[in-house]
Scaffold this motif. Structure first.
Motif, PDB file in Angstrom:
ATOM      1  N   ARG A  56       0.836  -1.201   0.000  1.00  0.00           N
ATOM      2  CA  ARG A  56       0.000   0.000   0.000  1.00  0.00           C
ATOM      3  C   ARG A  56       0.870   1.251   0.000  1.00  0.00           C
ATOM      4  NH1 ARG A  56      -4.891   1.032   4.336  1.00  0.00           N
ATOM      5  NH2 ARG A  56      -5.964   2.704   3.191  1.00  0.00           N
ATOM      6  N   ARG A  84     -12.124  14.983   2.164  1.00  0.00           N
ATOM      7  CA  ARG A  84     -13.066  13.949   2.611  1.00  0.00           C
ATOM      8  C   ARG A  84     -14.457  14.195   2.015  1.00  0.00           C
ATOM      9  NH1 ARG A  84     -12.672  13.118   8.795  1.00  0.00           N
ATOM     10  NH2 ARG A  84     -13.431  15.274   8.716  1.00  0.00           N
ATOM     11  N   HIS A  87     -14.353  13.335  -1.728  1.00  0.00           N
ATOM     12  CA  HIS A  87     -14.328  11.882  -1.912  1.00  0.00           C
ATOM     13  C   HIS A  87     -15.710  11.293  -1.654  1.00  0.00           C
ATOM     14  CE1 HIS A  87     -13.518   7.636  -0.900  1.00  0.00           C
ATOM     15  NE2 HIS A  87     -12.566   7.742  -1.795  1.00  0.00           N
ATOM     16  N   ASP A  88     -16.370  11.748  -0.599  1.00  0.00           N
ATOM     17  CA  ASP A  88     -17.706  11.252  -0.273  1.00  0.00           C
ATOM     18  C   ASP A  88     -18.719  11.590  -1.362  1.00  0.00           C
ATOM     19  OD1 ASP A  88     -16.694  10.266   2.083  1.00  0.00           O
ATOM     20  OD2 ASP A  88     -17.525  11.848   3.358  1.00  0.00           O
ATOM     21  N   GLY A  94      -8.115  10.640  -3.885  1.00  0.00           N
ATOM     22  CA  GLY A  94      -7.679   9.477  -3.118  1.00  0.00           C
ATOM     23  C   GLY A  94      -8.384   9.416  -1.772  1.00  0.00           C
ATOM     24  N   GLN A  95      -8.630   8.221  -1.279  1.00  0.00           N
ATOM     25  CA  GLN A  95      -9.331   8.044  -0.005  1.00  0.00           C
ATOM     26  C   GLN A  95      -8.585   8.746   1.128  1.00  0.00           C
ATOM     27  OE1 GLN A  95     -12.269   5.997   1.098  1.00  0.00           O
ATOM     28  NE2 GLN A  95     -11.820   7.351   2.821  1.00  0.00           N
ATOM     29  N   PRO A  96      -9.166   9.785   1.738  1.00  0.00           N
ATOM     30  CA  PRO A  96      -8.499  10.433   2.879  1.00  0.00           C
ATOM     31  C   PRO A  96      -8.422   9.478   4.066  1.00  0.00           C
ATOM     32  CG  PRO A  96     -10.208  11.848   1.936  1.00  0.00           C
ATOM     33  CD  PRO A  96     -10.413  10.473   1.369  1.00  0.00           C
ATOM     34  N   GLN A  97      -7.265   9.448   4.727  1.00  0.00           N
ATOM     35  CA  GLN A  97      -7.046   8.509   5.817  1.00  0.00           C
ATOM     36  C   GLN A  97      -7.008   9.179   7.190  1.00  0.00           C
ATOM     37  OE1 GLN A  97      -7.125   5.264   5.744  1.00  0.00           O
ATOM     38  NE2 GLN A  97      -7.426   5.192   3.531  1.00  0.00           N
ATOM     39  N   LEU A 113      -3.568  10.550   2.559  1.00  0.00           N
ATOM     40  CA  LEU A 113      -4.599   9.933   1.747  1.00  0.00           C
ATOM     41  C   LEU A 113      -3.981   8.829   0.901  1.00  0.00           C
ATOM     42  CD1 LEU A 113      -5.507  12.252  -1.252  1.00  0.00           C
ATOM     43  CD2 LEU A 113      -3.795  12.894   0.416  1.00  0.00           C
ATOM     44  N   ASP A 114      -4.827   7.948   0.403  1.00  0.00           N
ATOM     45  CA  ASP A 114      -4.341   6.859  -0.436  1.00  0.00           C
ATOM     46  C   ASP A 114      -3.745   7.411  -1.732  1.00  0.00           C
ATOM     47  OD1 ASP A 114      -5.100   4.921   1.347  1.00  0.00           O
ATOM     48  OD2 ASP A 114      -7.002   4.469   0.342  1.00  0.00           O
TER      49      ASP A 114
END
Length: 351
Positions: A56, A84, A87-88, A94-97, A113-114
C-alpha cells in the motif's frame, strides 16, 4: 501525482521517518512497516511525499505556510475536511485517511490519503499522443472541472464567506492592492485595468467550489484511458465563482508562464487539442450551461492575476547572478505583455 515525479526527500523537508512509522502504526489499523519516503517534484504550498509500505502507498502533505487567518493546524484540518467531502461526493480524490495536528510527529501538521496511480502530464501539448488521444484528454479535463463546479457549496464543508459576486469583488480589490504594493515601473495597461476591473464586475451571482489552479498538471489520468482518476493541489480551493476558475484553467491558451507550458502557437486541428472556444463548449456541455456571459471580463481577471503574481516576483527578485537577472527580465516582460493582452480584451467594452 505520478511515481515518475519522485525524488529523494529534499534536505529542508526531511523528518523523522521512524517516528512517523510509529505514529501510523498506532492510527492506521492496516498499516504495515517498513516505511520508506520519497518526495514529489514541483513547488507547492503543501509539499507532497510518497509513503511506501508493503502492499500500500500513501500521499502525505504538509504545509509550508498556513492559509490566511488560520493556524497551520487549522489549515491542514480544513484541507482534509474538503478532501473527505469531495471523496464522499464521488469526485476523483484518493481516499483520505487521517489528519495529524501534532507537530512532534514530523515537525508540522499533515494529512494522509491513499495514493492513486496513473499518468501525470506536465506539458499541456501532450507530446507522444495522437490527435484523438489529445482531444479525449482535454475533454476529460473539461468534464472534471464541470463536475467540481456542479457540487453544491454546502457539500464541500468550506466556509462560504459570501457569494461568487462577493468573491470577485474581494479578489479584484486584493489584487489591485497587491499590485500597487509591488509596482516598480509605470505600465499604462495595468493602470487602466486598475480602474476598469472593479467598475465592471459582472452581476451574475453564481457561487461554486473553486480549485484555484486547475490545469492539466493538477490531474492524474487512468493508466490507459483518457479518464481523470485524481485531482490534487487543492491548496487554493475555496468557495468562489466557477467562471473565474474556468478562466484560470484557460490561461495556457492565452499566455506563456515560465515553467508551466503553453498552448500558444500550436495547430489545434493537427494536434487534436481543442482551441479555447471548443474547450469552452465542452465545459458548457458538462456543466449544463448554454453560454458563458462576460467571458472577456473573466479572462481579463485571470490575466490580471497572472500579471500581479509576476510583478510580485519582480519586486522580490534579487538579480545577483546573470541567470537571476535574466529571469527577472522575463517576468518583467510578462507583466507588460499580459497586461496589454487583458486590456485589449476589455478596453473597448462600453458596459
Amino acid at each position: 501525482m505520478a511515481a515518475a515525479d519522485l525524488t529523494p526527500v529534499q534536505p529542508h523537508h526531511r523528518f523523522d521517518e521512524a517516528r512517523l512509522a510509529a505514529y501510523l502504526a498506532r492510527h492506521l489499523p492496516d498499516f504495515k512497516p517498513p516505511l520508506t519516503v520519497q518526495q514529489f517534484k514541483g513547488p507547492a504550498a503543501s509539499p507532497a511525499f510518497m509513503l511506501h509500505s508493503p502492499g500500500r502507498n500513501f500521499v502525505l502533505r504538509k504545509r509550508s505556510q498556513p492559509k490566511k487567518g488560520c493556524s497551520m493546524a487549522e489549515s491542514i484540518e480544513r484541507d482534509f475536511s474538503l478532501l473527505r467531502a469531495l471523496h464522499d461526493a464521488g469526485l476523483p480524490i484518493g481516499q483520505p485517511q487521517l489528519a495529524c495536528t501534532d507537530d512532534s510527529v514530523i515537525g508540522a501538521p499533515f494529512y494522509l490519503l491513499d495514493y492513486v496511480p496513473g499518468r501525470h502530464f506536465r506539458d499541456p501539448n501532450l507530446p507522444g499522443m495522437d490527435a484523438k488521444q489529445r482531444h479525449a484528454h482535454y475533454e476529460a479535463m473539461a468534464e472534471t472541472l464541470a463536475r467540481l463546479h456542479n457540487l453544491l457549496p454546502a457539500e464541500t464543508g468550506l466556509p462560504t464567506n459570501g457569494s461568487g459576486l462577493d468573491y470577485l469583488n474581494r479578489q479584484v480589490t486584493a489584487l489591485i492592492e497587491q499590485y500597487r504594493a509591488n509596482a516598480t515601473d509605470a505600465i499604462p495597461a495595468m493602470d487602466r485595468l486598475l480602474a476598469w476591473l472593479p467598475a465592471h464586475v459582472p452581476t451574475d451571482d453564481v457561487t461554486s467550489l473553486m480549485h484555484g489552479n486547475f490545469r492539466l498538471e493538477s490531474l492524474v489520468f487512468h493508466a490507459s484511458e483518457p479518464r481523470v482518476v485524481a485531482v490534487h493541489d487543492w491548496d487554493l480551493a475555496l468557495i468562489g465563482h466557477p467562471l473565474a476558475d474556468l478562466a484560470i484553467n484557460c490561461m495556457p491558451w492565452r499566455v506563456t508562464i515560465p515553467g508551466m507550458g503553453s498552448l500558444q502557437g500550436i495547430d489545434f486541428i493537427e494536434s487534436g487539442i481543442p482551441g479555447e472556444p471548443d474547450y469552452l463548449n465542452a465545459y458548457c456541455r458538462y456543466s449544463a450551461r448554454e453560454t458563458i456571459p462576460h467571458w472577456n471580463f473573466y479572462l481579463a481577471f485571470a490575466l490580471f492575476r497572472v500579471a500581479v503574481m509576476a510583478q510580485g516576483i519582480v519586486k522580490r527578485g534579487n538579480a545577483t547572478t546573470p541567470a537571476a537577472a535574466q529571469a527577472l527580465k522575463v517576468y518583467s516582460a510578462l507583466v507588460r505583455s499580459v497586461a496589454n493582452q487583458a486590456w485589449n480584451l476589455v478596453g473597448s467594452d462600453e458596459d
